[in-house]
Every structure is written in C-alpha cells, then in structure tokens.
Design a protein around this motif. Sequence first.
Motif, PDB file in Angstrom:
ATOM      1  N   PHE A  40       0.830  -1.205   0.000  1.00 29.18           N
ATOM      2  CA  PHE A  40       0.000   0.000   0.000  1.00 29.18           C
ATOM      3  C   PHE A  40       0.864   1.254   0.000  1.00 29.18           C
ATOM      4  O   PHE A  40       0.604   2.203  -0.751  1.00 29.18           O
ATOM      5  CB  PHE A  40      -0.935   0.002   1.210  1.00 29.18           C
ATOM      6  CG  PHE A  40      -1.671   1.284   1.389  1.00 29.18           C
ATOM      7  CD1 PHE A  40      -2.713   1.616   0.551  1.00 29.18           C
ATOM      8  CD2 PHE A  40      -1.312   2.172   2.389  1.00 29.18           C
ATOM      9  CE1 PHE A  40      -3.396   2.811   0.700  1.00 29.18           C
ATOM     10  CE2 PHE A  40      -1.982   3.368   2.539  1.00 29.18           C
ATOM     11  CZ  PHE A  40      -3.025   3.685   1.705  1.00 29.18           C
ATOM     12  N   SER A  44       1.175   4.155  -2.849  1.00 25.52           N
ATOM     13  CA  SER A  44       0.506   5.365  -2.384  1.00 25.52           C
ATOM     14  C   SER A  44       1.154   6.601  -3.001  1.00 25.52           C
ATOM     15  O   SER A  44       2.346   6.621  -3.297  1.00 25.52           O
ATOM     16  CB  SER A  44       0.603   5.443  -0.859  1.00 25.52           C
ATOM     17  OG  SER A  44       0.049   6.646  -0.405  1.00 25.52           O
ATOM     18  N   VAL A  54       2.752   6.838   8.348  1.00 19.33           N
ATOM     19  CA  VAL A  54       1.837   5.696   8.324  1.00 19.33           C
ATOM     20  C   VAL A  54       2.579   4.418   8.731  1.00 19.33           C
ATOM     21  O   VAL A  54       2.060   3.608   9.506  1.00 19.33           O
ATOM     22  CB  VAL A  54       1.184   5.533   6.934  1.00 19.33           C
ATOM     23  CG1 VAL A  54       0.376   4.258   6.843  1.00 19.33           C
ATOM     24  CG2 VAL A  54       0.302   6.737   6.621  1.00 19.33           C
ATOM     25  N   TYR A  58       1.945   2.034  11.960  1.00 20.59           N
ATOM     26  CA  TYR A  58       1.753   0.582  11.868  1.00 20.59           C
ATOM     27  C   TYR A  58       2.654  -0.148  12.865  1.00 20.59           C
ATOM     28  O   TYR A  58       2.191  -1.011  13.610  1.00 20.59           O
ATOM     29  CB  TYR A  58       2.039   0.092  10.449  1.00 20.59           C
ATOM     30  CG  TYR A  58       2.174  -1.407  10.366  1.00 20.59           C
ATOM     31  CD1 TYR A  58       1.059  -2.225  10.452  1.00 20.59           C
ATOM     32  CD2 TYR A  58       3.419  -2.010  10.260  1.00 20.59           C
ATOM     33  CE1 TYR A  58       1.169  -3.592  10.426  1.00 20.59           C
ATOM     34  CE2 TYR A  58       3.538  -3.373  10.225  1.00 20.59           C
ATOM     35  CZ  TYR A  58       2.424  -4.169  10.308  1.00 20.59           C
ATOM     36  OH  TYR A  58       2.554  -5.525  10.288  1.00 20.59           O
ATOM     37  N   ILE A  90      -4.667  -2.245  11.515  1.00 19.99           N
ATOM     38  CA  ILE A  90      -5.399  -1.792  10.336  1.00 19.99           C
ATOM     39  C   ILE A  90      -6.126  -0.485  10.635  1.00 19.99           C
ATOM     40  O   ILE A  90      -6.051   0.476   9.853  1.00 19.99           O
ATOM     41  CB  ILE A  90      -6.389  -2.872   9.857  1.00 19.99           C
ATOM     42  CG1 ILE A  90      -5.635  -4.055   9.251  1.00 19.99           C
ATOM     43  CG2 ILE A  90      -7.366  -2.297   8.843  1.00 19.99           C
ATOM     44  CD1 ILE A  90      -6.517  -5.234   8.941  1.00 19.99           C
ATOM     45  N   ILE A  91      -6.816  -0.420  11.756  1.00 23.92           N
ATOM     46  CA  ILE A  91      -7.541   0.797  12.127  1.00 23.92           C
ATOM     47  C   ILE A  91      -6.573   1.956  12.332  1.00 23.92           C
ATOM     48  O   ILE A  91      -6.823   3.080  11.869  1.00 23.92           O
ATOM     49  CB  ILE A  91      -8.401   0.545  13.390  1.00 23.92           C
ATOM     50  CG1 ILE A  91      -9.544  -0.407  13.047  1.00 23.92           C
ATOM     51  CG2 ILE A  91      -8.934   1.854  13.961  1.00 23.92           C
ATOM     52  CD1 ILE A  91     -10.336  -0.868  14.249  1.00 23.92           C
ATOM     53  N   CYS A  93      -3.621   2.385  10.988  1.00 23.41           N
ATOM     54  CA  CYS A  93      -3.075   2.807   9.687  1.00 23.41           C
ATOM     55  C   CYS A  93      -4.096   3.592   8.874  1.00 23.41           C
ATOM     56  O   CYS A  93      -3.743   4.561   8.202  1.00 23.41           O
ATOM     57  CB  CYS A  93      -2.582   1.593   8.897  1.00 23.41           C
ATOM     58  SG  CYS A  93      -1.010   0.988   9.470  1.00 23.41           S
ATOM     59  N   VAL A  94      -5.347   3.187   8.934  1.00 21.78           N
ATOM     60  CA  VAL A  94      -6.390   3.919   8.197  1.00 21.78           C
ATOM     61  C   VAL A  94      -6.532   5.330   8.755  1.00 21.78           C
ATOM     62  O   VAL A  94      -6.604   6.304   7.994  1.00 21.78           O
ATOM     63  CB  VAL A  94      -7.733   3.154   8.242  1.00 21.78           C
ATOM     64  CG1 VAL A  94      -8.886   4.033   7.787  1.00 21.78           C
ATOM     65  CG2 VAL A  94      -7.641   1.900   7.396  1.00 21.78           C
ATOM     66  N   PHE A  95      -6.561   5.472  10.085  1.00 22.10           N
ATOM     67  CA  PHE A  95      -6.659   6.805  10.675  1.00 22.10           C
ATOM     68  C   PHE A  95      -5.422   7.643  10.370  1.00 22.10           C
ATOM     69  O   PHE A  95      -5.536   8.839  10.097  1.00 22.10           O
ATOM     70  CB  PHE A  95      -6.895   6.727  12.183  1.00 22.10           C
ATOM     71  CG  PHE A  95      -8.323   6.441  12.542  1.00 22.10           C
ATOM     72  CD1 PHE A  95      -9.338   7.284  12.129  1.00 22.10           C
ATOM     73  CD2 PHE A  95      -8.651   5.331  13.293  1.00 22.10           C
ATOM     74  CE1 PHE A  95     -10.661   7.027  12.449  1.00 22.10           C
ATOM     75  CE2 PHE A  95      -9.966   5.059  13.622  1.00 22.10           C
ATOM     76  CZ  PHE A  95     -10.968   5.917  13.200  1.00 22.10           C
ATOM     77  N   TRP A  97      -3.480   7.323   7.751  1.00 21.74           N
ATOM     78  CA  TRP A  97      -3.554   7.653   6.330  1.00 21.74           C
ATOM     79  C   TRP A  97      -4.546   8.789   6.085  1.00 21.74           C
ATOM     80  O   TRP A  97      -4.259   9.715   5.327  1.00 21.74           O
ATOM     81  CB  TRP A  97      -3.941   6.407   5.540  1.00 21.74           C
ATOM     82  CG  TRP A  97      -4.065   6.636   4.077  1.00 21.74           C
ATOM     83  CD1 TRP A  97      -3.057   6.869   3.197  1.00 21.74           C
ATOM     84  CD2 TRP A  97      -5.279   6.673   3.331  1.00 21.74           C
ATOM     85  NE1 TRP A  97      -3.577   7.039   1.934  1.00 21.74           N
ATOM     86  CE2 TRP A  97      -4.929   6.917   1.984  1.00 21.74           C
ATOM     87  CE3 TRP A  97      -6.614   6.511   3.657  1.00 21.74           C
ATOM     88  CZ2 TRP A  97      -5.884   7.016   0.991  1.00 21.74           C
ATOM     89  CZ3 TRP A  97      -7.556   6.612   2.662  1.00 21.74           C
ATOM     90  CH2 TRP A  97      -7.194   6.851   1.342  1.00 21.74           C
ATOM     91  N   MET A  98      -5.695   8.740   6.753  1.00 20.65           N
ATOM     92  CA  MET A  98      -6.686   9.808   6.600  1.00 20.65           C
ATOM     93  C   MET A  98      -6.120  11.132   7.119  1.00 20.65           C
ATOM     94  O   MET A  98      -6.331  12.186   6.514  1.00 20.65           O
ATOM     95  CB  MET A  98      -7.975   9.435   7.335  1.00 20.65           C
ATOM     96  CG  MET A  98      -8.741   8.337   6.647  1.00 20.65           C
ATOM     97  SD  MET A  98     -10.151   7.634   7.548  1.00 20.65           S
ATOM     98  CE  MET A  98     -10.875   8.971   8.393  1.00 20.65           C
TER      99      MET A  98
END
Length: 107
Positions: A40, A44, A54, A58, A90-91, A93-95, A97-98
Amino acid sequence: MKISPIYFLLALPSVACASGSDVLSLMFIELGLFAAVLIFLFFSKLASKYRATVFFTYVMSVIISMWLTSSLPYLDNLVFINTANAIIPIIACVFAWMWCIKQTKKT
C-alpha cells in the motif's frame, strides 16, 4: 552428499510443527499484514514523510497490540488475540492515512 530441495520444506514452521500450527497463525497474519502495508505504501501517492508516518503508526500499533494481548493464554483466546492483533494495526493505519491526506490537502 546431495541435498534434495524437498528437505527445504522442513524449514517451514508450518510443516515442522504440524501439531502446533495454531500458534503460527498469528505469525502468518502479521506477515500478510506487513506485506499489505508495504505494498500500500509503495503504491501510495503520499509524500515520503507521510508514508513514514503511516509506517511508524503501523509499527507502533503492532507493538501496542502485542503488548496488550501478551498476558493472555494464547490457545484459550486464539480468536480474540488474532483478531485484535490484525484489526488494531489496520484501524491505526487507516486513521493515520486519513490524517496524512488531510495534511496534504491543507498545504
């Protein structure tokens, strides 16, 4: 002495410890998650500093989730430990990334 390639299969943990392969499932989950994060980040379009953010998120989330579940007996809490050690990074990394996307749009 000629070594057959079939002997290298014995070096795989899942083959060598066939009866205890439940314990190795967490290792395979973490390996797959690590590969997914690297792929990813490679594809990216974020700047390098945001990719590093990010990735650091992680790594820290994996350390924290392992630490939180380290005192639990593994075989009694197999599903919970595997799920927590996969979902928490996962959560996170998503936060992260956002947040990085928002920072990119501000500049």
